[in-house]
Design an enzyme around this catalytic site. Structure first.
Site, PDB file in Angstrom:
ATOM      1  N   GLU A 168      -4.506   0.821  -3.549  1.00  0.00           N
ATOM      2  CA  GLU A 168      -3.037   1.358  -3.568  1.00  0.00           C
ATOM      3  C   GLU A 168      -2.325  -0.214  -3.545  1.00  0.00           C
ATOM      4  OE1 GLU A 168      -3.264   5.620  -1.709  1.00  0.00           O
ATOM      5  OE2 GLU A 168      -3.012   3.753  -0.276  1.00  0.00           O
ATOM      6  N   ASP A 225       0.765   3.779  -3.095  1.00  0.00           N
ATOM      7  CA  ASP A 225       0.510   5.356  -2.732  1.00  0.00           C
ATOM      8  C   ASP A 225       1.345   6.012  -3.695  1.00  0.00           C
ATOM      9  OD1 ASP A 225      -0.981   7.560  -1.435  1.00  0.00           O
ATOM     10  OD2 ASP A 225       1.315   7.641  -0.583  1.00  0.00           O
ATOM     11  N   GLU A 274       0.939  -1.112   0.163  1.00  0.00           N
ATOM     12  CA  GLU A 274       0.072  -0.059  -0.063  1.00  0.00           C
ATOM     13  C   GLU A 274       0.821   1.090  -0.022  1.00  0.00           C
ATOM     14  OE1 GLU A 274      -2.500   2.518   3.439  1.00  0.00           O
ATOM     15  OE2 GLU A 274      -2.310   0.170   3.503  1.00  0.00           O
ATOM     16  N   ASP A 277      -7.015   1.225   0.426  1.00  0.00           N
ATOM     17  CA  ASP A 277      -5.759   0.536   0.912  1.00  0.00           C
ATOM     18  C   ASP A 277      -5.442  -0.615  -0.205  1.00  0.00           C
ATOM     19  OD1 ASP A 277      -5.454   2.595   2.711  1.00  0.00           O
ATOM     20  OD2 ASP A 277      -5.818   1.076   4.284  1.00  0.00           O
TER      21      ASP A 277
END
Length: 232
Positions: A117, A45, A41, A114
Site C-alpha cells: 500500500e 489504501d 500506506e 502495508d
C-alpha cells in the site's frame, strides 16, 4: 538496501521513481522511527480501493453493489497484498528497526501488505493517478482474470480435488511448464493433469498460484462438459 537489490525490485514493480526518496520511504516500517511509510500506506489504501473498485465495475457490469463490495474486499485484503509482496520478493528490501528485523518482520503479512500500500501511495505521489492505476492493474491482472462473480464458490483447486476424490480418482498434478516475460512482468504457464481427462489443461498468469487456479478451473469446465450435471 543495496543498489542491485533495489533495481531488481524496481524491475519487478515495473516503475522507475523520479523521486527515489519516495521509494525508500514506502519501504520504511514505523519501527525505524518517525520517518516511516504509514502516511503513504493510508494514501495507497484509498487509491487501491478505488482502482480495484473501478476494475470490478468495468468487469462485472451486471453485478450489484453488495457483490462488488465483497469482491473488492477479497482483492484488497491483507492476505492478497502479502501474496503480491512475496511475488515481488519485497521482504528483504524492507527498512525495519532492529527489533522487527530480529523477529522476522520481513516475513510478516501485515508488514508486507502495508509496504505494498505504501508503494501504491508513493507511485501516486511520484507519477500521478494514471501511473498508479497502470501498476495496480498489472499487479492484479491474473487475480482479476481468475475472479468469479459467485464469491460463494470454492477455490477451483479445492473444487477440482473434491470432484476427483468423490469419483475415487487420483488427485490432480500441477507442473510449471514455462516461465517467460521480463523480470517485472513474468508469466507462469502451468499444466494441470487429471486422471479423468485425456489431456492436461494449461493456463498462464503472473503468479504460479493464479495459473494453477486457472488451470484447475479449465479442468473443471472440461469435466463438466464431459459429464453434464456432474459437478456436485
Amino acid at each position: 538496501m543495496n543498489t542491485i537489490s533495489r533495481q531488481r525490485l524496481l524491475n519487478r514493480l515495473g516503475y522507475e521513481f523520479k523521486d527515489p526518496d519516495l521509494f525508500d520511504l514506502a519501504l520504511t516500517h514505523r519501527s525505524c522511527g518517525a520517518r516511516n511509510n504509514e502516511r503513504l500506506e493510508f494514501l495507497g489504501d484509498s487509491i487501491l480501493n478505488f482502482i480495484i473498485g473501478e476494475a470490478l465495475f468495468e468487469r462485472f457490469d451486471e453485478a450489484k453493489e453488495g457483490q462488488l463490495s465483497r469482491l473488492r474486499a477479497q482483492m484488497v485484503k491483507g492476505e492478497t497484498l502479502a501474496e503480491i509482496a512475496r511475488e515481488f520478493d519485497l521482504g528483504p528490501n524492507l527498512n525495519l528497526g532492529e527489533g522487527e528485523l530480529k523477529s522476522g518482520g520481513f516475513r510478516r503479512d501485515s508488514i508486507l501488505a502495508d509496504a505494498v500500500e505504501g508503494l501504491i501511495g508513493a507511485i501516486y505521489r511520484d507519477g500521478g493517478m494514471q501511473a498508479a492505476r497502470d501498476r495496480v492493474r498489472v499487479w492484479y491482472q491474473s487475480r482479476l482474470d481468475a475472479l468469479q462473480l459467485d464469491t460463494n464458490r470454492k477455490d477451483p483447486k479445492t473444487e477440482l480435488q473434491e470432484y476427483l476424490q468423490a469419483r475415487k480418482a487420483a488427485l490432480p498434478v500441477y507442473e510449471v511448464i514455462d516461465v517467460g516475460g521480463e523480470a517485472h512482468a513474468q508469466q507462469f504457464t502451468v499444466a494441470c493433469r487429471c486422471e479423468l481427462l485425456p489431456e492436461a489443461t494449461e493456463a498462464s498468469a503472473s503468479s504460479r498460484r493464479s495459473a494453477e487456479k486457472m488451470a484447475a478451473a479449465a479442468a473443471l469446465q472440461q469435466l463438466s462438459l464431459s459429464n453434464p450435471g456432474g459437478r456436485g
